[in-house]
Structures are given as structure tokens and as C-alpha cells.
Scaffold this motif. Structure first.
Motif, mmCIF file in Angstrom:
data_model
loop_
_atom_site.group_PDB
_atom_site.id
_atom_site.type_symbol
_atom_site.label_atom_id
_atom_site.label_comp_id
_atom_site.label_asym_id
_atom_site.label_seq_id
_atom_site.Cartn_x
_atom_site.Cartn_y
_atom_site.Cartn_z
ATOM 1 N N ARG A 103 -44.336 -16.764 76.926
ATOM 2 C CA ARG A 103 -43.910 -18.059 76.393
ATOM 3 C C ARG A 103 -42.421 -18.057 76.082
ATOM 4 O O ARG A 103 -41.721 -19.054 76.274
ATOM 5 N N GLU A 131 -43.782 -17.256 64.199
ATOM 6 C CA GLU A 131 -44.188 -18.526 64.785
ATOM 7 C C GLU A 131 -44.834 -19.440 63.750
ATOM 8 O O GLU A 131 -44.788 -20.670 63.882
ATOM 9 N N ARG A 155 -42.691 -21.707 70.013
ATOM 10 C CA ARG A 155 -43.368 -21.992 68.739
ATOM 11 C C ARG A 155 -42.579 -21.565 67.504
ATOM 12 O O ARG A 155 -43.056 -21.708 66.396
ATOM 13 N N THR A 201 -55.646 -15.353 76.204
ATOM 14 C CA THR A 201 -56.197 -15.441 74.861
ATOM 15 C C THR A 201 -55.092 -15.257 73.827
ATOM 16 O O THR A 201 -54.118 -14.540 74.050
ATOM 17 N N ASP A 202 -55.274 -15.883 72.661
ATOM 18 C CA ASP A 202 -54.257 -15.802 71.630
ATOM 19 C C ASP A 202 -54.156 -14.405 71.040
ATOM 20 O O ASP A 202 -53.102 -14.011 70.552
ATOM 21 N N ASP A 203 -55.243 -13.645 71.091
ATOM 22 C CA ASP A 203 -55.233 -12.304 70.512
ATOM 23 C C ASP A 203 -54.433 -11.312 71.348
ATOM 24 O O ASP A 203 -53.963 -10.295 70.832
ATOM 25 N N HIS A 204 -54.297 -11.569 72.636
ATOM 26 C CA HIS A 204 -53.573 -10.646 73.507
ATOM 27 C C HIS A 204 -52.062 -10.884 73.363
ATOM 28 O O HIS A 204 -51.608 -12.037 73.297
ATOM 29 N N ARG A 213 -46.185 -13.270 65.437
ATOM 30 C CA ARG A 213 -47.084 -14.377 65.095
ATOM 31 C C ARG A 213 -46.722 -14.987 63.742
ATOM 32 O O ARG A 213 -46.779 -16.209 63.562
ATOM 33 N N HIS A 269 -48.829 -13.309 75.945
ATOM 34 C CA HIS A 269 -48.227 -14.638 75.838
ATOM 35 C C HIS A 269 -47.051 -14.665 74.862
ATOM 36 O O HIS A 269 -46.208 -15.572 74.928
ATOM 37 N N LEU A 270 -46.972 -13.705 73.947
ATOM 38 C CA LEU A 270 -45.839 -13.659 73.028
ATOM 39 C C LEU A 270 -44.531 -13.436 73.788
ATOM 40 O O LEU A 270 -43.451 -13.819 73.318
ATOM 41 N N HIS A 296 -49.779 -12.790 84.459
ATOM 42 C CA HIS A 296 -50.968 -13.505 84.003
ATOM 43 C C HIS A 296 -52.074 -13.466 85.056
ATOM 44 O O HIS A 296 -53.265 -13.384 84.720
#
Length: 334
Positions: free
Chosen positions: A290, A29, A146, A280-283, A26, A286-287, A271
Motif C-alpha cells: 500500500r 495508521e 492510511r 488479509t489484514d493480518d499479513h 498498524r 499490504h503494509l 500478491h
């Protein structure tokens, strides 16, 4: 080189397990360069792993590289180590001693991950290789992954050389395709493990959702895609070692297509099983997904490589099709 390969893969896995946690991803990014991670990768000699020993490297082959790049994918490595390895290999192939530090790999029409941190840039158009020191970088950001993604402002090259014929006119594109296919294969391994663990712990109707046949069927499909991607990448790496990048274009193209399609299907499945929490962004899911989506387009999407396979098959003619599909591993090394 299998012993050295296994040792380096283990070291990469250990390094990234310690240094490439979700917080680091994160932060990358957000534009924070993982300095400590890059410094440790350099200390292990990884950026020059594909460079011959006589030029200060380890002398690994493309098959070894594919295994290392899968390890990068398993951890969604936030440094362009794979690109720097490929760039150094192409420079060395043209007789140019690779400089120390991060070397960016230029591909036609593509922004360069973390270009702003690179002291040098390698280009390999039309069977030649050139080493540049960009005078500036037009800074940007990848829309999907990102991460910083920049475009160079070039001056005159510092050095130029001719690549051997086995590299072909599209050496950088082929190396980039193998790199991205391998990273997709590695990332798919991780998201599958994450999803199996989630399915075994998330309960619904009084039992883990992994106990439901519909979920089991989804996970089985995903496991099949993971296996297919890994086999295709390993086959492409072996072919590049035997016949060079140009001679392995069919296998590399097939690996990019298979890994890309596996990445699309696999990301959809993981997913779906995670449901809302996976978006969710906290999980951390997606890192990885994506980056899988970004790597699908990197060095050409599936349609580009499928078209090249089809064009080559048409040019060779129907009389050669079966042999091209079944006997390529029997061809002598280039």
C-alpha cells in the motif's frame, strides 16, 4: 561520504528493525505517533543529515540521502524522516538554519504526512525557500497508506531565502520525487524477500510452490524490477551530487518512472504469489505494497515525469538525444 553513508544506513536498518514492526505500522495508521522511534532518529542526527556541518548537520549529499531513503522504504518507516531531511536540506541551501524537531516538506497539492506533529514547514516555490510555523492543520488521512495526512494553515513566513541556481525552481518536487523513488526501491527489496521466503515454505501438490517454474518466472521478473529501481535511484542520487537537483532532473524523473513502474509490477507479482493470504489484514505484505502504491503518486506519478522527460527531449532536439542518454555522467559538476 561512503563510510559515513554505510554507517548511517546500518544504523537506520538496525533502528527500524527494532522499532518499526508491523504492530507499530498498524498503530501509526490508527493515528498513534511513534514517539520513541522519532526520538531515536533525532538522537542519531538523521533529520539534519543533509545539512552542512556548519549549520549543525552531517553534510551528506543526495546520493547518501537516496541510500538512507531506501533503508526507510525497506522497513516502511512510519515517520516522515525522509521529508524532514529534504526540508532541512532545502532550508539550509537557502541560508536558513533549520530548526530542531520535525520539519514538514510542502509539495504543491499534496497533503503532508503527520503534519500535525510538525513544528515547522518548509516550502520551496520558484527557486526560493521559506520556513513557516503553521497556525493550524486540517487533519486527514491517506486513502492508500492510511497514515495521517494533513494540510497546513499558514501565516507569514518566519524566514525566507533564495536557493542557488543548481536547485532550480522545482527543488522540493525533485527532492520529493527522489525520496519516493528510493522508498519504493527499498520496499520492493523487502516484499521480494518476503515472497521468496513464502514460496519456499508454502507447499502445494507435495512440494514448495517456489519449485514450480511458473512461480520461479514470476519471482525472477520481480527481482529484475527490484534491481532496475535500485540502479535508477542510485544513478539519480549521483547525478544530483554532480549537477544539483535541477541538473539531475532527467535522472530523477527517470528514477521516479522506473521505480513507479517497478512498484506496480512488483506489487502485482508478490500478491499473486501470496494469493489470498497476502490480502488479509493480518499479513504484513499490504503494509508495504500500500505504501508503494502511495509513493508512486507522491511528488508526481509516472505520467508527470515521463511527460517532463519527453518535453525536455523535444526542446533539446534530436541531435542531442543520444548524447543526453549516454554521456550525461561525463558532464562536470555544477
Amino acid at each position: 561520504m561512503s563510510d559515513i553513508r554505510d554507517m548511517l544506513v546500518e544504523q537506520v536498518d538496525r533502528l527500524l528493525s527494532d522499532r518499526a514492526d508491523p504492530a507499530t505500522l498498524r498503530a501509526a495508521e490508527a493515528g498513534t505517533w511513534p514517539e520513541a522511534l522519532w526520538a531515536e532518529a533525532e538522537a542519531l542526527g538523521l533529520p539534519l543529515a543533509l545539512v552542512p556541518e556548519g549549520m549543525g548537520g552531517t553534510g551528506l549529499g543526495w546520493g547518501d540521502a537516496a541510500a538512507l531513503w531506501q533503508a526507510l522504504g525497506r522497513h516502511a518507516a512510519p515517520i516522515p524522516l525522509g521529508e524532514s531531511m529534504a526540508a532541512a536540506a532545502l532550508l539550509a541551501g537557502a541560508g536558513i538554519t533549520p530548526p530542531t524537531g520535525l520539519i514538514a516538506l510542502g509539495l504543491p497539492g499534496e497533503a503532508i504526512a503527520w503534519g500535525r506533529r510538525a513544528g515547522h514547514l518548509a516550502l520551496a516555490p520558484g527557486g526560493e525557500a521559506a520556513l513557516h510555523a503553521p497556525t493550524d492543520w486540517q487533519q486527514g488521512r491517506g486513502l492508500i497508506a492510511r497514515e495521517p495526512a494533513d494540510r497546513p494553515v499558514l501565516g507569514a513566513p518566519l524566514a525566507e531565502g533564495r536557493l542557488p541556481g543548481a536547485y532550480g525552481p522545482d527543488a522540493a518536487l525533485l527532492a520529493g520525487a527522489l525520496l519516493n523513488a528510493a522508498r519504493i526501491a527499498g520496499a520492493l527489496e523487502t516484499v521480494l524477500l518476503m515472497t521468496v521466503d513464502y514460496a519456499n515454505t508454502r507447499k502445494q501438490f507435495g512440494r514448495p510452490i517456489g519449485g514450480f517454474q511458473a512461480v520461479q518466472q514470476l519471482l525472477a521478473r520481480c527481482a529484475g524490477e527490484v534491481a532496475a529501481a535500485g540502479v535508477a535511484v542510485a544513478n539519480a542520487g549521483r547525478a544530483a551530487d554532480r549537477r544539483g537537483l535541477a541538473g539531475a532532473e532527467f535522472e530523477i524523473a527517470a528514477a521516479k518512472v522506473v521505480a513507479g513502474e517497478a512498484g506496480g509490477t512488483g506489487a502485482e507479482i508478490v500478491h499473486q504469489v501470496h494469493a489470498a493470504i497476502g490480502f488479509t489484514d493480518d499479513h504484513p505484505l499490504h503494509l508495504f505494497t500500500r505504501r508503494i502504491w502511495a509513493w508512486r503518486d507522491g511528488a508526481g506519478p509516472e505520467r508527470l515525469w515521463a511527460r517532463r522527460i519527453g518535453d525536455a527531449a523535444l526542446a533539446r532536439g534530436g541531435a542531442h538525444l543520444w548524447a543526453d542518454l549516454t554521456s550525461r555522467d561525463e558532464e562536470p559538476a555544477a
